[in-house]
Design an enzyme around this catalytic site. Structure first.
Site, mmCIF file in Angstrom:
data_model
loop_
_atom_site.group_PDB
_atom_site.id
_atom_site.type_symbol
_atom_site.label_atom_id
_atom_site.label_comp_id
_atom_site.label_asym_id
_atom_site.label_seq_id
_atom_site.Cartn_x
_atom_site.Cartn_y
_atom_site.Cartn_z
ATOM 1 N N LYS A 1 15.599 -8.666 -16.299
ATOM 2 C CA LYS A 1 16.584 -8.391 -15.047
ATOM 3 C C LYS A 1 15.716 -9.097 -13.611
ATOM 4 C CE LYS A 1 18.258 -4.336 -12.508
ATOM 5 N NZ LYS A 1 18.508 -2.886 -12.354
ATOM 6 N N GLU B 1 5.934 -9.713 -20.791
ATOM 7 C CA GLU B 1 6.219 -10.135 -22.081
ATOM 8 C C GLU B 1 7.231 -11.118 -22.570
ATOM 9 O OE1 GLU B 1 5.478 -5.350 -21.865
ATOM 10 O OE2 GLU B 1 6.259 -7.224 -20.810
ATOM 11 N N GLY C 1 18.539 -1.491 -16.995
ATOM 12 C CA GLY C 1 17.838 -2.190 -18.199
ATOM 13 C C GLY C 1 18.807 -1.739 -19.485
ATOM 14 N N ARG C 2 18.617 -0.218 -19.851
ATOM 15 C CA ARG C 2 19.001 0.235 -21.039
ATOM 16 C C ARG C 2 20.549 0.513 -20.899
ATOM 17 N NH1 ARG C 2 15.820 3.182 -18.147
ATOM 18 N NH2 ARG C 2 16.248 5.282 -17.326
ATOM 19 N N GLU D 1 13.812 7.450 -22.346
ATOM 20 C CA GLU D 1 13.475 6.765 -21.130
ATOM 21 C C GLU D 1 14.220 7.239 -20.176
ATOM 22 O OE1 GLU D 1 11.900 2.750 -21.130
ATOM 23 O OE2 GLU D 1 13.860 2.519 -19.884
#
Length: 506
Positions: A193, A199, A252-253, A338
């Site tokens: 995003k 990572e 994001g999710r 989350e």
């Protein structure tokens, strides 16, 4: 008002499942609903059966009161209108607009961005970027879990492009993808995003180096960027024609429906991805328009709240009796934990009870021989969701699928009924709850509706608890400390210092 409703809920009688079925001949009709994705039977359907939970008319009525007290209708309307529903970050949450259900402006923007993604997908499939047999999709969290689940579920038979999803910073994950791909026919999708996630960007640099070392003269020319920060992607080296943006208001999710779904479209083809979006949109319209317990995600949230708040259940099991849905428990762990793993309310006050349970699960029938002992005879009460498809995903002897479904349905029946015995070691207490989600078939549309159902269930739970499901600051602290370790100069507790020294990091 809400506390008064909770007090009422706590005082209600709690009949056993056997008593509930015996006392209400219409129970199955009330709590088992067939959801049709469209008027055309070919669109598919899902049966949602919550009859083996302890919800009864009194509890449902009280939970409907709770929904009113927590302004469920207002919060839901704000979600679909594109209003700010994430106050800590001052953002809307417009994942439904990606499916065509939301504010007019956001739906138009999403459609334009989808058109751009579809054009690139179709151009690649036509060979406009040379021969492409493999795609390494690099992301983390929602940028990886959703694509990995969708591809595993829908693209097992004849994927148009072989997709490998890499999320772990552990180099073994990247090397495994490299070993499966020919660099001469491999593209990279970088999903972030912000386009700064350490990572993801570290893995991306390693993938570029792998292409260079294997004779690819212009590795950046093999990259497609999926991001809400297109300027950062261009600055990193991706040509702007291969940057697929998505809106900052898509979390994001919840981003699988945006350009983050690019690898899914690459594997399936755009028509199937469009069907996936349409299935989710059908569930969006239902969630937006249905009221009270007739609203399937809200009804599921009533049961979730019953077990978490009224029965003290700290976990919820999800067991997919379909190998194609093996990654669904992992996906739901992030979506639910989350989103709702919070300890303060929407306005920053301490919560007055438990919030999200721990989501866990596995694949039947494997799980029956691993964890179901605890479900049937353990001391913990664990509500369970069973998910299965009437149509098989294989072409083998029909006995395979018949035995699979028989086991799925038998487990729910056994958890409820139990079995007394004079031998305590062979006694099953029963009265253990489960819900069953039965798909007609695991098509792209049905799968889209299934995932959208769980998104809305998560939101409904958040509303009933008065929390914000759209921020995730708990993810940040450990990452910040990891950055401090990388930069050096910070002292930690003796245990951490010893671990760093033994690992050669300190």
């Amino acid at each position: 008002m809400a506390q008064a409703v909770w007090n009422k809920l706590k005082e209600l009688e709690k009949p056993t499942l056997g008593q509930l079925f015996a006392g209400d001949p219409a129970r199955l009709d009330t709590l088992a609903t067939r959801f049709e994705l469209g008027e055309d039977a070919a669109a598919g359907a899902i049966r949602f059966d919550w009859s083996k939970t302890h919800l009864d008319a009194a509890h449902i009525a009280a939970f409907e009161e709770l929904a009113a007290a927590m302004d469920f209708a207002g919060r839901r309307a704000a979600l679909f209108a594109g209003d700010i529903v994430n106050p800590t970050e001052g953002r809307a949450a417009e994942h439904t607009a990606q499916r065509g259900v939301g504010s007019d402006d956001s739906v138009r923007l999403a459609a334009d961005l989808h058109h751009r993604t579809a054009a690139i997908v179709e151009a690649i499939h036509r060979g406009a970027m040379g021969e492409v047999k493999h795609l390494i999709h690099i992301g983390i969290g929602g940028s990886a879990l959703g694509p990995a689940l969708a591809i595993d579920a829908l693209a097992r038979d004849g994927a148009m492009v072989d997709v490998h999803v890499v999320s772990n910073i552990d180099g073994c994950a990247m090397e495994q993808a490299f070993a499966a791909c020919d660099p001469a026919t491999t593209m990279l999708a970088i999903a972030s995003k912000t386009f700064t996630t350490i990572e993801t960007m570290t893995n991306a640099e390693s993938a570029l180096q792998w292409l260079r070392e294997n004779g690819v003269e212009d590795p950046y020319g093999r990259v497609v960027a999926l991001t809400a920060s297109p300027d950062k992607a261009v600055e990193w080296g991706v040509d702007e024609t291969r940057v697929l943006p998505f809106s900052e208001s898509v979390g994001g999710r919840y981003s699988l429906w945006s350009s983050i779904g690019f690898p899914v479209a690459m594997a399936l083809g755009w028509p199937d991805f469009a069907e996936f979006l349409a299935g989710a949109a059908a569930m969006d319209v239902h969630f937006r328009d249905a009221e009270g317990a007739a609203n399937l995600p809200l009804r599921a949230a009533f049961a979730d709240q019953y077990y978490t708040r009224l029965r003290g259940c700290q976990t919820r099991g999800v067991f997919a009796y379909d190998e194609r849905l093996a990654l669904l428990p992992d996906y739901l762990q992030q979506l639910e934990m989350e989103s709702n793993g919070k300890s303060v309310t929407f306005d920053g006050q301490p919560v007055d009870g438990p919030t999200a349970p721990i989501t866990w699960g596995g694949v039947g029938t494997d799980a029956q021989h691993a964890v179901f002992q605890l479900l049937h005879q353990g001391t913990s009460l664990v509500p369970v969701d069973f998910i299965a498809s009437i149509a098989p995903g294989d072409d083998l002897d029909p006995a395979h699928h018949r035995i699979l479904l028989s086991n799925c349905f038998a487990q729910g029946a056994a958890l409820m009924a139990g079995k007394p015995s004079d031998d305590p070691a062979r006694a099953y207490p029963g009265d253990r709850p489960s819900a069953t989600i039965l798909l007609d078939d695991l098509t792209p549309g049905v799968f889209g509706a299934l995932i959208a159902f769980h998104e809305h269930r998560t939101f409904a739970n958040a509303v009933l608890m008065g929390i914000n499901p759209f921020d995730q600051f708990g993810v940040e602290l450990g990452k910040a400390i990891a950055n401090q370790i990388e930069q050096g100069g910070t002292r930690f507790d003796p245990s951490t210092e010893a671990l760093l020294a033994l690992s050669g990091i300190g």
